[in-house]
Design a protein around this motif. Sequence first.
Motif: not given
Length: 157
Positions: A19-27, A98-112, A123-125
């Motif tokens: 149960h995880f999510e990945v966020k990054w700056d979308g502009g 290169v377009a660099r951005t912050a990426v956040t990876i969250n491991l979520l608990d049972e409440t989200g 980060a950049w690809p």
Amino acid sequence: MADDGSAQSQTVWPMPKFHFEVKWDGGAGADMVAAFQEVSGLDVESQIIEYRAGNSPVFSTVKMPGIVKSSNVTLKKGIFVKDNKFYDWFSKIKMNTVARTAVTINLLDETGAPAMVWKLKNAWPTKVTGTDLKSDGNEVAVETIELAHEGLEISAP
């Protein structure tokens, strides 16, 4: 009396990793959230510096911590119709820009809510891999993006 586990604390159990999510700056100040199948490469290590003074009476080296480095992070997700976000981001790479951005990876608990957070700085690809195609296959098409970054910050909110 045997312990049946009924009095056990809720904080003792390890977190499930599915149960995880990945966020990054979308502009334009908006965070983009994407559903991924797999995230790997969340490791950091300190290189070892071995040193021995020329006048040391001990016939061995002293080990000291050196430069901290982290590996590239690999993200895998299913391919969806009209979804070229990874290729669009990768295509913005030009000579020394290169377009660099912050990426956040969250491991979520049972409440989200985030229970463990990994933040990638700038980060950049570095690599985008499409799926393999098989006429007799029945798997989901999965693409991979590999992110280089300038540091990994780990926190437990």
